[in-house]
Write a protein that holds these residues in place. Structure first.
Motif, PDB file in Angstrom:
ATOM      1  N   MET A  89       8.898 -27.738  16.297  1.00  0.00           N
ATOM      2  CA  MET A  89       9.564 -26.812  15.393  1.00  0.00           C
ATOM      3  C   MET A  89       9.721 -25.423  16.010  1.00  0.00           C
ATOM      4  SD  MET A  89       8.099 -28.009  11.787  1.00  0.00           S
ATOM      5  CE  MET A  89       8.826 -29.424  11.010  1.00  0.00           C
ATOM      6  N   ARG A 137       0.817  -1.229   0.000  1.00  0.00           N
ATOM      7  CA  ARG A 137       0.000   0.000   0.000  1.00  0.00           C
ATOM      8  C   ARG A 137       0.849   1.276   0.000  1.00  0.00           C
ATOM      9  NH1 ARG A 137       0.371  -2.398   4.617  1.00  0.00           N
ATOM     10  NH2 ARG A 137       0.445  -1.324   6.615  1.00  0.00           N
ATOM     11  N   ASN A 180      13.163 -23.471  16.686  1.00  0.00           N
ATOM     12  CA  ASN A 180      13.351 -22.104  16.193  1.00  0.00           C
ATOM     13  C   ASN A 180      13.733 -21.166  17.338  1.00  0.00           C
ATOM     14  OD1 ASN A 180      13.391 -20.436  13.943  1.00  0.00           O
ATOM     15  ND2 ASN A 180      11.358 -19.626  14.403  1.00  0.00           N
ATOM     16  N   LEU A 234       5.682 -24.841   6.413  1.00  0.00           N
ATOM     17  CA  LEU A 234       5.875 -23.432   6.792  1.00  0.00           C
ATOM     18  C   LEU A 234       6.980 -23.294   7.835  1.00  0.00           C
ATOM     19  CD1 LEU A 234       4.698 -20.589   6.300  1.00  0.00           C
ATOM     20  CD2 LEU A 234       3.200 -20.967   8.235  1.00  0.00           C
ATOM     21  N   TYR A 235       6.967 -24.184   8.822  1.00  0.00           N
ATOM     22  CA  TYR A 235       8.011 -24.130   9.850  1.00  0.00           C
ATOM     23  C   TYR A 235       9.381 -24.456   9.266  1.00  0.00           C
ATOM     24  CZ  TYR A 235       5.374 -23.234  14.118  1.00  0.00           C
ATOM     25  OH  TYR A 235       4.637 -22.638  15.101  1.00  0.00           O
ATOM     26  N   LEU A 236       9.389 -25.374   8.266  1.00  0.00           N
ATOM     27  CA  LEU A 236      10.677 -25.777   7.685  1.00  0.00           C
ATOM     28  C   LEU A 236      11.373 -24.620   6.983  1.00  0.00           C
ATOM     29  CD1 LEU A 236      10.114 -29.367   6.257  1.00  0.00           C
ATOM     30  CD2 LEU A 236      11.434 -28.702   8.235  1.00  0.00           C
ATOM     31  N   PHE A 241      12.089 -21.945   8.175  1.00  0.00           N
ATOM     32  CA  PHE A 241      13.010 -21.320   9.133  1.00  0.00           C
ATOM     33  C   PHE A 241      14.181 -22.243   9.456  1.00  0.00           C
ATOM     34  CE2 PHE A 241       8.794 -19.603   9.696  1.00  0.00           C
ATOM     35  CZ  PHE A 241       9.049 -18.243   9.580  1.00  0.00           C
ATOM     36  N   PHE A 242      14.208 -23.382   8.788  1.00  0.00           N
ATOM     37  CA  PHE A 242      15.271 -24.361   9.027  1.00  0.00           C
ATOM     38  C   PHE A 242      16.274 -24.298   7.871  1.00  0.00           C
ATOM     39  CE2 PHE A 242      12.278 -25.603  12.043  1.00  0.00           C
ATOM     40  CZ  PHE A 242      12.742 -26.615  12.839  1.00  0.00           C
ATOM     41  N   ARG A 261      19.018  -5.656  10.980  1.00  0.00           N
ATOM     42  CA  ARG A 261      18.405  -5.473  12.282  1.00  0.00           C
ATOM     43  C   ARG A 261      18.622  -4.047  12.811  1.00  0.00           C
ATOM     44  NH1 ARG A 261      20.283  -9.650  16.707  1.00  0.00           N
ATOM     45  NH2 ARG A 261      19.947 -11.101  15.008  1.00  0.00           N
TER      46      ARG A 261
END
Lengths: 250, 244
Positions: free
Chosen positions: B32, A37, B36, A180-182, A184-185, A210
């Protein structure tokens, strides 16, 4: 085969299977409108990359559910009508499996095409810098379609094997959550599950600073090795699914 | 009569493996999410509270609503099959009891899942080596989350009553969950039925206050449950059944 496919489409002509696909694509469009937007010059310069980063993420959440719903709707007709016995007397079980897969694949392919169209129209209207990166969009279309089809195969096999559609939908949801969690792996772990391939085959990476809280996107090399692994997995799924369905006593 | 219909629902579910889904499903985000958390422990410094966000964030928005959708579709599936609506609607049972028995069955499953979530959270926290005491708010998170889940049950049961397909209500639940995320981001989380689960569970800010007051949360939840009950009862009373 053409006849079998035509019969599949006739069976679902009043079931509005396209509606749930269209609804979920519409939700993705709304999400994009919301995400894009407030665009300044820096964001417009990275607009195409942002699109190619965001859509696979949305796909990893939504596409497996679309595949599960489409597969369940196509297969549940036969369970409800107790039609498998009759169907198998007039056509080979393997051909039925193939026709149902092709019918579902049309919807998944249409969904991927619609997404690319939405991206191009959206980027042009918003004024993303540069012309659409057609090579990347083509890769996106190819990868998304193949992952969608692999998941559709898995879902179709479950939907055909189990009369209780809860089994296939729950398995799909659990797979989606794991996929979905994977994300982050590490990539090697991500490759283990079918649902993780939306992330494995992503064309764009993100670098978030950051300190400055500035996000930069960059193109990544195409993961052809991952794509080949996915193709092999799809072939195995097709052969195994078809064999299981053919051998099942109806 | 209500207890008889409720018993009938329980009998229908007796040998169903549905509980297995609710048993396995919370384990995944716990494993998981904990992994994390351990990977990013230098950023996530709020101990139990950070661990809670890792466990609940995705689950509340994208996965618990469709799972409830699956369960509600399953509760109505038997009626949609084999002309069973004809048998159900001609039985001398008030339609409100029919709906309530299904709602209570679904709500019980949500409550048990929340208890299981709490147990898994404590176990994973201990395994992570969190020395701080377990947050006293945990019971509140789980209870408010269960109330949010019951709201979704009430609405999904309505959808499953009039949509004869098993899968379509599940897709709608996913859209609802995504809508819930948008509503939360826009600050309307306390007004949108599918975001009440995450509001109640404090999925994105467990250490802070709820997005709305507890009274408002309970009132809005009761409103949606009542709306679901009224809709379902009117639907069952006024509309002719479609059996097939």
């Amino acid at each position: 085969m053409r006849q079998a496919l035509a019969v599949e489409f006739r069976k679902i002509r009043r079931r509005k299977v396209w509606l749930i696909v269209a609804a979920l694509i519409f939700v993705q469009l709304l999400w994009s409108l919301w995400a894009f937007r407030n665009m300044d010059a820096r964001k417009l310069a990275q607009g195409w990359m942002h699109c190619l980063y965001q859509f696979p993420l949305l796909n990893s959440i939504m596409m497996p559910v679309i595949a599960a719903v489409v597969a369940s709707r196509l297969c549940d007709i036969e369970h409800k009508g107790r039609a498998f016995k009759l169907l198998e007397t007039i056509m080979l079980a393997g051909r039925l499996f193939h026709a149902k897969f092709l019918c579902g694949a049309c919807y998944m392919l249409a969904a991927a095409f619609l997404q690319v169209e939405v991206m191009v129209v959206f980027g042009t209207v918003k004024g993303f810098q540069g012309s659409p990166p057609w090579d990347k969009l083509l890769c996106y279309l190819l990868f998304t379609t193949v992952v969608n089809l692999a998941i559709l195969l898995f879902q179709q096999t479950l939907s055909l094997l189990f009369q209780n559609q809860m089994v296939s939908l729950t398995a799909g949801l659990i797979g989606t959550l794991a996929g979905l969690y994977l994300m982050f792996f590490p990539r090697t772990v991500e490759r283990l599950l079918l649902w993780g391939y939306y992330g494995v085959l992503m064309l764009v990476g993100m670098d978030w600073d950051r300190e400055t809280r500035i996000t930069n996107y960059y193109y990544m090399p195409v993961n052809w090795a991952g794509f080949i692994v996915l193709l092999v997995m799809s072939c195995i799924l097709y052969v195994a699914g078809r064999a299981l369905f053919v051998r099942k006593e109806m | 009569m209500f207890f008889r219909t409720f018993r009938a629902e329980q009998m229908k579910m007796q040998h169903s493996p549905v509980w297995l889904a609710f048993f396995i499903f919370p384990i995944l985000p716990v494993v998981m999410g904990t992994f994390n958390y351990l990977q990013n422990v230098d950023i996530l410094q709020d101990a139990w509270y950070s661990l809670w966000t890792q466990h609940t964030l995705f689950t509340c928005y994208f996965f618990f609503p469709p799972l409830i959708g699956v369960y509600c579709s399953y509760l109505c599936r038997l009626e949609h099959l084999n002309h069973n609506w004809n048998a159900v609607m001609t039985a001398p049972v008030p339609v409100a009891d029919l709906y309530f028995s299904k709602l209570i069955s679904a709500s019980m499953m949500v409550l048990l899942t929340q208890v299981w979530n709490g147990i898994l959270f404590i176990i994973s926290g201990k395994l992570c080596g969190l020395n701080a005491p377990i947050p006293t708010e945990l019971a509140g998170w789980l209870l408010c989350g269960a109330l949010g889940g019951i709201v979704i049950c009430a609405l999904q049961l309505c959808l499953s009553l009039f949509i004869r397909s098993f899968a379509v209500p599940v897709g709608i639940a996913l859209i609802g969950g995504i809508g819930g995320l948008v509503a939360m981001a826009k600050g309307y989380g306390a007004w949108f039925p599918y975001s009440l689960l995450s509001v109640g569970m404090r999925a994105n800010q467990p250490s802070g206050a709820m997005q709305c007051g507890t009274e408002q949360f309970v009132l809005v939840s009761c409103f949606y449950v009542t709306a679901g009950v009224v809709f379902a009862v009117l639907w069952l009373k006024k509309r002719d059944v479609v059996a097939g």
